[in-house]
Design a protein around this motif. Structure first.
Motif, PDB file in Angstrom:
ATOM      1  N   VAL A 102       0.649  10.137   0.977  1.00  0.00           N
ATOM      2  CA  VAL A 102       1.371   9.026   1.602  1.00  0.00           C
ATOM      3  C   VAL A 102       2.729   8.833   0.934  1.00  0.00           C
ATOM      4  CG1 VAL A 102       1.374   6.523   1.949  1.00  0.00           C
ATOM      5  CG2 VAL A 102      -0.709   7.839   2.370  1.00  0.00           C
ATOM      6  N   LEU A 103       2.739   8.854  -0.391  1.00  0.00           N
ATOM      7  CA  LEU A 103       3.991   8.637  -1.123  1.00  0.00           C
ATOM      8  C   LEU A 103       4.985   9.763  -0.863  1.00  0.00           C
ATOM      9  CD1 LEU A 103       2.491   7.385  -4.507  1.00  0.00           C
ATOM     10  CD2 LEU A 103       3.412   6.014  -2.624  1.00  0.00           C
ATOM     11  N   GLU A 104       4.496  10.991  -0.788  1.00  0.00           N
ATOM     12  CA  GLU A 104       5.383  12.117  -0.485  1.00  0.00           C
ATOM     13  C   GLU A 104       5.987  11.977   0.906  1.00  0.00           C
ATOM     14  OE1 GLU A 104       3.042  15.407  -3.290  1.00  0.00           O
ATOM     15  OE2 GLU A 104       2.700  15.342  -1.122  1.00  0.00           O
ATOM     16  N   SER A 105       5.179  11.513   1.866  1.00  0.00           N
ATOM     17  CA  SER A 105       5.690  11.362   3.237  1.00  0.00           C
ATOM     18  C   SER A 105       6.739  10.263   3.331  1.00  0.00           C
ATOM     19  CB  SER A 105       4.532  11.073   4.200  1.00  0.00           C
ATOM     20  OG  SER A 105       4.006   9.772   3.995  1.00  0.00           O
ATOM     21  N   LEU A 106       6.672   9.285   2.417  1.00  0.00           N
ATOM     22  CA  LEU A 106       7.632   8.181   2.404  1.00  0.00           C
ATOM     23  C   LEU A 106       8.769   8.413   1.411  1.00  0.00           C
ATOM     24  CD1 LEU A 106       5.108   5.191   2.518  1.00  0.00           C
ATOM     25  CD2 LEU A 106       6.463   6.114   4.412  1.00  0.00           C
ATOM     26  N   ASP A 107       8.722   9.562   0.733  1.00  0.00           N
ATOM     27  CA  ASP A 107       9.752   9.921  -0.253  1.00  0.00           C
ATOM     28  C   ASP A 107       9.837   8.897  -1.387  1.00  0.00           C
ATOM     29  OD1 ASP A 107      11.573  11.789  -1.185  1.00  0.00           O
ATOM     30  OD2 ASP A 107      13.298  10.771  -0.282  1.00  0.00           O
ATOM     31  N   ILE A 108       8.661   8.416  -1.814  1.00  0.00           N
ATOM     32  CA  ILE A 108       8.589   7.487  -2.946  1.00  0.00           C
ATOM     33  C   ILE A 108       8.130   8.277  -4.171  1.00  0.00           C
ATOM     34  CG2 ILE A 108       7.511   5.413  -3.893  1.00  0.00           C
ATOM     35  CD1 ILE A 108       7.020   4.473  -1.034  1.00  0.00           C
TER      36      ILE A 108
END
Length: 253
Positions: A102-108
């Motif tokens: 999820v974080l990778e998809s949101l670039d966080i």
């Protein structure tokens, strides 16, 4: 991690003001669940300790449990960095990759390994095969999914005299008990069936390796460094030692 795997060699530093601590909260299992069902999850005291430490450095810190409201909570907090303690929900073999994905998809940005590494590492058999493919020595390991696989048991004892029987998709010594070493085919079958019933996933028979347990913490990607090492030794020298669930729970004894 090498560039050939798609990782950037250099990580650009950016200002971090808001940090979300993502976690799964430890709770008591139901009567129908194994008593180690939530063994990997953290008590709120651990989560709060991490948050307090980060706050002491001047960051604005929020708690963000990975539950059914996780996505809305993460959006509301809008962190510039995530300190993830989350192990993932459910019983899927890729569950530890849920939050990183999820974080990778949101670039966080977040600390710890990426989603691919975590998904691979939780599957003990795939991890073993990956390491073997890089010519790293690994113990003999065989997966047992169903009744027809049990026919492989006798031939294993022609290659080694002891095997550790463990769940294929678990961590934190879940499913690994003081009696998880099989010394003959009948013991192995009994322990395999126990894991099938208890965890609903394949069992892994892995060649028993005597000696101490060594854990090494590593920081960095392109130029990793050792952060520290931990050695676990049996209290009774010469004993058939297994770093089991009971050993971890009773570490002060």
């Amino acid at each position: 991690m090498r560039e050939e795997y798609g990782q950037k060699q250099d990580v650009l530093l950016c200002p971090v003001k808001r940090i979300s601590v993502v976690y799964n909260l430890k709770k008591a299992p139901s009567p129908s669940e194994p008593d180690d069902k939530y063994e990997e999850y953290d008590p709120i005291s651990t989560v709060q300790s991490v948050a307090d430490t980060l706050s002491s450095f001047g960051f604005h810190v929020s708690l963000c449990e990975q539950d059914e409201n996780f996505f809305d909570r993460l959006k509301e907090q809008s962190p510039s960095f995530v300190a993830t303690l989350a192990e993932g929900r459910g019983n899927a073999r890729g569950r530890e990759a849920q939050v990183p994905s999820v974080l990778e998809s949101l670039d966080i940005p977040f600390w710890g390994s990426d989603s691919v590494s975590l998904a691979l590492a939780l599957d003990k058999l795939l991890t073993s095969r990956t390491l073997a493919g890089e010519n790293i020595p690994v113990p003999l390991a065989v997966s047992f999914r169903a009744e027809e696989d049990l026919g492989k048991i006798p031939s294993l004892f022609q290659r080694n005299d002891r095997f550790v029987i463990k769940p294929r998709f678990e961590g934190s010594s879940k499913g690994i008990f003081t009696d998880s070493v099989a010394h003959d085919p009948s013991e192995m079958e009994e322990k395999i069936r126990r894991l099938w019933h208890r965890y609903g996933q394949p069992a892994l028979a892995e060649e028993y390796l005597p000696g101490d347990e060594i854990t090494v913490g590593i920081l960095g990607n392109e130029k990793p460094r050792i952060a520290g090492m931990m050695r676990i030794s049996p209290s009774t020298p010469g004993k058939e030692f297994l770093y089991s669930l009971e050993e971890k729970r009773n570490y002060l004894e």
